[in-house]
Design a protein around this motif. Structure first.
Motif, PDB file in Angstrom:
ATOM      1  N   LYS A 272      50.623  -3.144  16.437  1.00 38.23           N
ATOM      2  CA  LYS A 272      50.895  -4.403  17.115  1.00 38.23           C
ATOM      3  C   LYS A 272      51.256  -4.251  18.590  1.00 38.23           C
ATOM      4  N   ASN A 273      51.963  -3.171  18.922  1.00 37.18           N
ATOM      5  CA  ASN A 273      52.533  -3.077  20.259  1.00 37.18           C
ATOM      6  C   ASN A 273      51.893  -1.990  21.113  1.00 37.18           C
ATOM      7  N   LYS A 274      52.018  -2.159  22.397  1.00 39.61           N
ATOM      8  CA  LYS A 274      51.454  -1.212  23.350  1.00 39.61           C
ATOM      9  C   LYS A 274      52.367   0.011  23.504  1.00 39.61           C
ATOM     10  N   ILE A 275      51.748   1.102  23.909  1.00 42.66           N
ATOM     11  CA  ILE A 275      52.486   2.287  24.336  1.00 42.66           C
ATOM     12  C   ILE A 275      52.600   2.230  25.856  1.00 42.66           C
ATOM     13  N   HIS A 276      53.746   2.642  26.380  1.00 48.14           N
ATOM     14  CA  HIS A 276      54.000   2.548  27.820  1.00 48.14           C
ATOM     15  C   HIS A 276      54.210   3.938  28.418  1.00 48.14           C
ATOM     16  N   LEU A 277      53.589   4.160  29.561  1.00 49.14           N
ATOM     17  CA  LEU A 277      53.738   5.416  30.305  1.00 49.14           C
ATOM     18  C   LEU A 277      54.226   5.100  31.708  1.00 49.14           C
ATOM     19  N   HIS A 278      55.341   5.706  32.086  1.00 47.63           N
ATOM     20  CA  HIS A 278      55.901   5.517  33.424  1.00 47.63           C
ATOM     21  C   HIS A 278      55.874   6.841  34.172  1.00 47.63           C
ATOM     22  N   LEU A 279      55.257   6.852  35.357  1.00 52.84           N
ATOM     23  CA  LEU A 279      55.265   8.038  36.217  1.00 52.84           C
ATOM     24  C   LEU A 279      56.426   7.917  37.187  1.00 52.84           C
ATOM     25  N   LYS A 280      57.351   8.855  37.117  1.00 53.60           N
ATOM     26  CA  LYS A 280      58.592   8.727  37.873  1.00 53.60           C
ATOM     27  C   LYS A 280      58.400   8.961  39.368  1.00 53.60           C
ATOM     28  N   SER A 281      57.503   9.875  39.727  1.00 53.03           N
ATOM     29  CA  SER A 281      57.350  10.219  41.149  1.00 53.03           C
ATOM     30  C   SER A 281      56.691   9.093  41.944  1.00 53.03           C
ATOM     31  N   THR A 282      55.729   8.383  41.346  1.00 55.50           N
ATOM     32  CA  THR A 282      55.007   7.316  42.052  1.00 55.50           C
ATOM     33  C   THR A 282      55.438   5.921  41.602  1.00 55.50           C
ATOM     34  N   ASN A 283      56.292   5.862  40.592  1.00 57.88           N
ATOM     35  CA  ASN A 283      56.760   4.585  40.044  1.00 57.88           C
ATOM     36  C   ASN A 283      55.609   3.739  39.503  1.00 57.88           C
ATOM     37  N   GLU A 284      54.598   4.409  38.969  1.00 59.85           N
ATOM     38  CA  GLU A 284      53.460   3.709  38.365  1.00 59.85           C
ATOM     39  C   GLU A 284      53.705   3.516  36.878  1.00 59.85           C
ATOM     40  N   ASP A 285      53.143   2.408  36.370  1.00 58.27           N
ATOM     41  CA  ASP A 285      53.257   2.107  34.950  1.00 58.27           C
ATOM     42  C   ASP A 285      51.875   1.875  34.354  1.00 58.27           C
ATOM     43  N   PHE A 286      51.658   2.476  33.179  1.00 54.88           N
ATOM     44  CA  PHE A 286      50.428   2.295  32.416  1.00 54.88           C
ATOM     45  C   PHE A 286      50.799   1.751  31.040  1.00 54.88           C
ATOM     46  N   SER A 287      49.856   1.074  30.416  1.00 54.44           N
ATOM     47  CA  SER A 287      50.047   0.642  29.032  1.00 54.44           C
ATOM     48  C   SER A 287      48.719   0.740  28.294  1.00 54.44           C
ATOM     49  N   TYR A 288      48.806   0.949  26.984  1.00 52.52           N
ATOM     50  CA  TYR A 288      47.586   0.976  26.177  1.00 52.52           C
ATOM     51  C   TYR A 288      47.898   0.610  24.733  1.00 52.52           C
ATOM     52  N   ASN A 289      46.908   0.088  24.066  1.00 51.08           N
ATOM     53  CA  ASN A 289      47.010  -0.205  22.636  1.00 51.08           C
ATOM     54  C   ASN A 289      46.372   0.939  21.855  1.00 51.08           C
ATOM     55  N   LEU A 290      46.723   1.046  20.588  1.00 55.63           N
ATOM     56  CA  LEU A 290      46.175   2.088  19.733  1.00 55.63           C
ATOM     57  C   LEU A 290      45.020   1.527  18.905  1.00 55.63           C
ATOM     58  N   PRO A 291      44.042   2.361  18.557  1.00 58.84           N
ATOM     59  CA  PRO A 291      42.954   1.892  17.692  1.00 58.84           C
ATOM     60  C   PRO A 291      43.458   1.672  16.268  1.00 58.84           C
TER      61      PRO A 291
END
Length: 367
Positions: free
Chosen positions: A135-154
């Protein structure tokens, strides 16, 4: 996944592998180096997305030939993992029993990846398969650039209940989005095994930059994942080479469970860990310990039933307090999800973690 037939008759322990779902979420970080490459490629947004795709696929590969299910975690159960060589730390917590949800976070000084396992299940009669939709996304945060990614699982399909050999398959499209620079995204399609496609594991996808396809993704989650330059098909980048015969997938006497050695070692316990881990850590579960011994399945079954009985009678109530994650609401998909609150390592630093309000969940002396 195989579940109990009735609430009062727990599923036989031999349906399980000797790991808790709290531990299983740590498996994905075997491919920690791929997340480090995401951090290193901060100027190439397309390659960043490619390495995140590979990280997702690496976790799926580790499930190859593993048809036993992990133990359902007990509400309040936690698991901690530390890798000093890679400066990596992880913890998880069972935050809900109905539905079963485990929340987790793994991090280094460069990144933090977190999420939860909230899902729905259905049985597909025509396929003879159990399907899990996350149901929910996984979140990835890059600390050096303060970037955020998200993705769903199959979607996970467990096939072979009615015919053939029990095995896992995947379907659906995973979308990876750079939330900080949303013009950069990737779509990864998992092609389900079917009457018209007998090959299991096929994947294909695209990486976009401002609606332009930069790379094509090709490969198989049992073999190799690579990128093809959309403007120069001769330019290929191998992201991940998988080999089911590699030594790290073998584990000697424990090959019956098809556990990669990394996964099996998640259960490792020594005197230092025993003295410093909270008593609700998965390593203290006796049903898992006995199951590891193989000859001790009766004892494993006994403790599994005791834990489940205690959970029904004492632990599973609306007043249970989640300690290390906070619950949020995602307006986009209409689901509650869990985010780490940082209290786990704070309590550990202050030597207040070993004894916490959930530290007696494995005490079944009354049962």
């Amino acid at each position: 996944m195989i579940s109990a037939v009735t609430q009062n008759k727990p599923a036989p322990v031999y349906f399980n592998e000797p790991l808790s779902i709290c531990q299983k979420q740590c498996e994905k970080f075997f491919y920690l180096d791929l997340l480090k490459k995401v951090c290193e490629e901060e100027k190439n947004k397309s390659l960043q997305l490619g390495y995140i795709c590979s990280f997702i696929i690496g976790e799926i590969f580790l499930g190859l030939n593993r048809n036993l299910k992990p133990f359902n975690a007990i509400i309040g159960e936690t698991y901690e993992y530390y890798d000093n060589n890679n400066n990596f730390r992880y913890y998880s917590e069972q935050v809900s029993h109905h539905p079963q949800i485990t929340a987790f976070i793994g991090e280094t000084p460069e990144f933090a990846l977190y999420g939860d396992t909230k899902n729905s299940t259905s049985f597909k009669i025509l396929k003879g398969a159990m399907e899990l939709s996350f149901k929910n996304k996984i979140h990835l945060h890059l600390k050096s650039t303060n970037e955020d990614f998200s993705y769903n699982l199959p979607n996970l399909l467990i096939k072979g209940f009615l015919k053939g050999v029990l095995h896992n398959d995947y379907s659906g499209t995973t979308t990876i989005i750079n939330e900080t620079f949303p013009e950069n995204k990737a779509e990864l399609k998992f092609i389900e095994e079917s009457w018209t496609n007998s090959e299991i594991g096929l994947i294909e996808g695209k990486i976009y930059s401002a609606d332009k396809v930069v790379y094509l993704i090709k490969g198989n989650w049992t073999n190799t994942i690579y990128l093809i330059d959309n403007e120069n098909n001769d330019n290929k980048i191998e992201l991940l080479k998988l080999d089911k015969d590699q030594q790290y997938l073998k584990n000697g006497d424990n090959d019956d469970y098809y556990l990669p050695s990394f996964c099996y070692n998640l259960n490792y316990m020594d005197k230092n860990l025993e003295e410093n881990l909270p008593k609700n850590d998965s390593r203290f579960r006796k049903d898992i310990r006995f199951l590891e011994e193989k000859e001790e399945t009766e004892e494993a079954q006994t403790y599994k039933e005791k834990y489940e009985e205690k959970q029904r009678k004492e632990l599973n109530n609306d007043e249970h307090k989640v300690l290390f994650f906070d619950e949020k609401f995602d307006e986009e998909n209409g689901e509650n999800y869990f985010v780490p609150n940082g209290k786990y390592w704070e309590l550990k630093k202050n030597k207040q973690l070993q004894k916490n309000i959930n530290s007696d969940i494995f005490d079944v002396s009354k049962y």
